[in-house]
Scaffold this active site. Structure first.
Site, PDB file in Angstrom:
ATOM      1  NE  ARG A  37      -4.411  -1.391   1.772  1.00 53.29           N
ATOM      2  CZ  ARG A  37      -5.370  -1.657   2.631  1.00 53.29           C
ATOM      3  NH1 ARG A  37      -5.170  -1.480   3.925  1.00 53.29           N
ATOM      4  NH2 ARG A  37      -6.539  -2.098   2.214  1.00 53.29           N
ATOM      5  CE  LYS A 198     -18.531 -15.903   8.828  1.00 58.09           C
ATOM      6  NZ  LYS A 198     -18.742 -14.688   9.643  1.00 58.09           N
ATOM      7  N   GLY A 351      -8.458  -8.524   0.446  1.00 63.22           N
ATOM      8  CA  GLY A 351      -7.219  -8.481   1.232  1.00 63.22           C
ATOM      9  C   GLY A 351      -6.531  -9.830   1.314  1.00 63.22           C
ATOM     10  N   GLY A 374     -12.211  -4.423   1.640  1.00 64.09           N
ATOM     11  CA  GLY A 374     -13.638  -4.070   1.614  1.00 64.09           C
ATOM     12  C   GLY A 374     -13.988  -3.149   0.458  1.00 64.09           C
TER      13      GLY A 374
HETATM   14  P1  ADP Z   1     -10.776 -11.784   0.847  1.00 60.11           P
HETATM   15  O1  ADP Z   1     -10.132 -11.091   2.023  1.00 60.11           O
HETATM   16  O2  ADP Z   1      -9.799 -11.985  -0.271  1.00 60.11           O
HETATM   17  O3  ADP Z   1     -12.047 -11.109   0.418  1.00 60.11           O
HETATM   18  P2  ADP Z   1     -12.135 -13.678   2.532  1.00 60.11           P
HETATM   19  O4  ADP Z   1     -11.881 -12.792   3.701  1.00 60.11           O
HETATM   20  O5  ADP Z   1     -13.511 -13.828   2.061  1.00 60.11           O
HETATM   21  O6  ADP Z   1     -11.175 -13.256   1.318  1.00 60.11           O
HETATM   22  O7  ADP Z   1     -11.690 -15.158   2.884  1.00 60.11           O
HETATM   23  C1  ADP Z   1     -10.377 -15.487   3.219  1.00 60.11           C
HETATM   24  C2  ADP Z   1     -10.315 -16.539   4.272  1.00 60.11           C
HETATM   25  O8  ADP Z   1     -11.090 -17.660   3.944  1.00 60.11           O
HETATM   26  C3  ADP Z   1      -8.898 -17.004   4.447  1.00 60.11           C
HETATM   27  O9  ADP Z   1      -8.471 -16.711   5.759  1.00 60.11           O
HETATM   28  C4  ADP Z   1      -8.980 -18.507   4.187  1.00 60.11           C
HETATM   29  O10 ADP Z   1      -8.183 -19.273   5.053  1.00 60.11           O
HETATM   30  C5  ADP Z   1     -10.427 -18.795   4.473  1.00 60.11           C
HETATM   31  N1  ADP Z   1     -10.871 -20.045   3.838  1.00 60.11           N
HETATM   32  C6  ADP Z   1     -11.019 -20.306   2.530  1.00 60.11           C
HETATM   33  N2  ADP Z   1     -11.405 -21.579   2.362  1.00 60.11           N
HETATM   34  C7  ADP Z   1     -11.516 -22.144   3.581  1.00 60.11           C
HETATM   35  C8  ADP Z   1     -11.889 -23.427   4.073  1.00 60.11           C
HETATM   36  N3  ADP Z   1     -12.223 -24.404   3.244  1.00 60.11           N
HETATM   37  N4  ADP Z   1     -11.904 -23.614   5.411  1.00 60.11           N
HETATM   38  C9  ADP Z   1     -11.564 -22.617   6.248  1.00 60.11           C
HETATM   39  N5  ADP Z   1     -11.200 -21.389   5.849  1.00 60.11           N
HETATM   40  C10 ADP Z   1     -11.170 -21.151   4.546  1.00 60.11           C
HETATM   41  C1  3PG Z   2      -8.704  -1.843   4.873  1.00 63.19           C
HETATM   42  O1  3PG Z   2      -7.681  -2.323   5.361  1.00 63.19           O
HETATM   43  O2  3PG Z   2      -9.587  -2.527   4.331  1.00 63.19           O
HETATM   44  C2  3PG Z   2      -8.840  -0.347   4.864  1.00 63.19           C
HETATM   45  O3  3PG Z   2      -7.658   0.270   5.288  1.00 63.19           O
HETATM   46  C3  3PG Z   2     -10.038   0.114   5.664  1.00 63.19           C
HETATM   47  O4  3PG Z   2      -9.896  -0.196   7.011  1.00 63.19           O
HETATM   48  P1  3PG Z   2     -11.187  -0.299   7.949  1.00 63.19           P
HETATM   49  O5  3PG Z   2     -11.908  -1.550   7.552  1.00 63.19           O
HETATM   50  O6  3PG Z   2     -10.674  -0.315   9.362  1.00 63.19           O
HETATM   51  O7  3PG Z   2     -12.052   0.926   7.677  1.00 63.19           O
HETATM   52 MG    MG Z   3     -10.653 -11.109   4.110  1.00 54.10          MG
END
Ligand code: ADP
Ligand code: 3PG
Ligand code: MG
Length: 394
Positions: A37, A198, A351, A374
């Site tokens: 970043r 999810k 992320g 997000g």
């Molecule tokens: P992003 O941040 O890219 O949007 P998410 O936050 O939706 O992605 O999901 C990421 C998380 O999902 C990771 O921490 C990963 O370990 C978890 N994950 C993916 N598949 C599985 C699984 N089958 N069982 C448990 N956790 C999982």
């Molecule tokens: C992020 O890491 O997604 C951004 O820096 C926003 O952070 P926040 O979810 O705490 O608003």
């Molecule tokens: Mg995530």
């Protein structure tokens, strides 16, 4: 992009307040573990410095909830910026207080300072107009380049634009160009890969993408909810029992829209989410009790790779398995490798997805990896982002 950028204004000799997203991950000792970043913010900062502006940077770090907390100080960021820019980046001890004002008053053209964490003041997240005005009073021009925070309507990301001419930096421009083009003008076939934990986190994205893509590939823990919804046993896998109807509705919508909806065939299961846990691969429809699904299996990897080879645009959000544990990272890594080799536009949002690609060492093989978590999800959902809406139109 229909918003004005730093190219559209004269900044020479002007005090320019630049909102960046320097919310970077750190280890326990405060060392920055991923500086992406910060590096992504450099083109705008360098441009402004070259044009002879006085650059006043600001950002949040973490969620200090309106209190000054040492562990959320931007000091490590000031250090990293100094290193990257090869000039001293002074850190103010406050945001809009005496120290910040003093540092600003001493600035010469082509110099840069960083204000302390804007979330040390509770008025930031409330988008308090008085705080926004105090930020604006430090400068003559506002530049937003914090794409990762552009989904937040806070004082430094949106409110301040009420008091100053407001334009975008190069990072926001780049993010919108790449993701916007992929969504609005995709070279087809257009394939989306959605994984992660999810279904409920991704409903908006799934629904929006179903309007645009030719194929939707599902992986990650959210796949189990789709199998459960069809009446299969998913053992102890992550599954949202209150989203079963929604899962069926998504599958029905895909059918109506003529979108090819692909679920995994096999899954690597384990006893517990630990690195040394016993594991094996089974059909998705045959997960035994006492086992939990942590990755897609070999057959699925092959099936998905074949589908991806035909694609001209690929948008990927959400890892396909528990990639943080090596033995369950195969699916994510193999699909990342496939993307790296394909002659298609490849866009990564989210992320954890960006972290997974970085961990696989394939970041420079993708067309674009968003700096937003997000924010990129909300963009993919087609939502308006307050940090971008507030900027001046061309
Ligand atoms: P992003 O941040 O890219 O949007 P998410 O936050 O939706 O992605 O999901 C990421 C998380 O999902 C990771 O921490 C990963 O370990 C978890 N994950 C993916 N598949 C599985 C699984 N089958 N069982 C448990 N956790 C999982
Ligand atoms: C992020 O890491 O997604 C951004 O820096 C926003 O952070 P926040 O979810 O705490 O608003
Ligand atoms: Mg995530």
């Amino acid at each position: 992009m229909n918003k004005k950028t730093v190219r559209d204004i004269n900044v020479e000799g002007k005090k320019v307040l630049v909102r960046c997203d320097f919310n970077v991950p750190q280890d326990e000792s405060g060392n920055i573990t991923d500086n992406r970043r910060i590096v992504s913010s450099l083109p705008t900062i360098k441009y402004l410095l070259e044009k002879g502006a006085k650059v006043i940077l600001c950002s949040h770090l973490g969620r200090p909830k309106g209190e000054v907390k040492k562990e959320f100080s931007l000091a490590p960021v000031a250090k990293e910026l100094s290193k990257q820019l090869n000039i001293e980046v002074k850190l103010a001890t406050d945001i809009v207080g005496e120290n910040a004002k003093k540092l600003v008053s001493e600035m010469k053209n082509g110099e840069v300072i960083l204000l302390e964490n804007v979330r040390f003041d509770a008025r930031e997240e409330k988008n308090d107009p008085e705080f926004a005005k105090q930020l604006a009073d430090l400068a003559q021009i506002y530049v937003n380049d914090a794409f990762g925070t552009s989904h937040r309507a806070h004082a430094s990301t949106a409110g301040v634009a009420d008091y100053l001419p407001a334009v975008s930096g190069f990072l926001i421009e780049k993010e919108l160009d790449f993701m916007g083009n992929a969504l609005e003008n995709p070279a087809r076939p257009f394939v989306a890969i959605l994984g992660g934990k999810k279904v409920s986190d991704k409903i908006g994205v799934i629904m929006a993408l179903l309007e645009k893509v030719d194929t939707l590939i599902i992986g990650g823990a959210m796949a189990y909810t789709f199998f459960k919804a069809q009446g299969y046993n998913v053992g102890d896998s992550i599954c949202e029992l209150d989203k079963l109807d929604l899962a069926l509705e998504i599958m029905e919508k895909a059918k109506q829209k003529g979108v090819k909806f692909m679920l995994p065939i096999d899954t690597k299961i384990g006893k517990t989410p630990d690195k040394d846990t016993e594991s094996k691969t089974v059909k998705y429809t045959e997960i035994p009790d006492g086992w939990e699904g942590f990755d897609i299996g070999e057959e699925t990897i092959e099936l998905y790779k074949k589908e991806l080879k035909t694609a001209k645009t690929i948008v990927w959000n959400g890892p396909l398995g528990l990639f943080e544990i090596d033995q369950f990272a195969t699916g994510t890594n193999e699909i990342a490798k496939a993307l790296a080799e394909i002659d298609a536009i490849t866009i990564i949002g989210g992320g954890d997805s960006a972290a997974a690609i970085e961990k696989a060492g394939l970041s420079d093989k993708m067309t674009h990896i968003s700096t937003g978590g997000g924010a990129s999800l909300e963009f993919l959902e087609g939502k308006k982002l307050p940090g971008i809406e507030c900027l001046e139109n061309k």
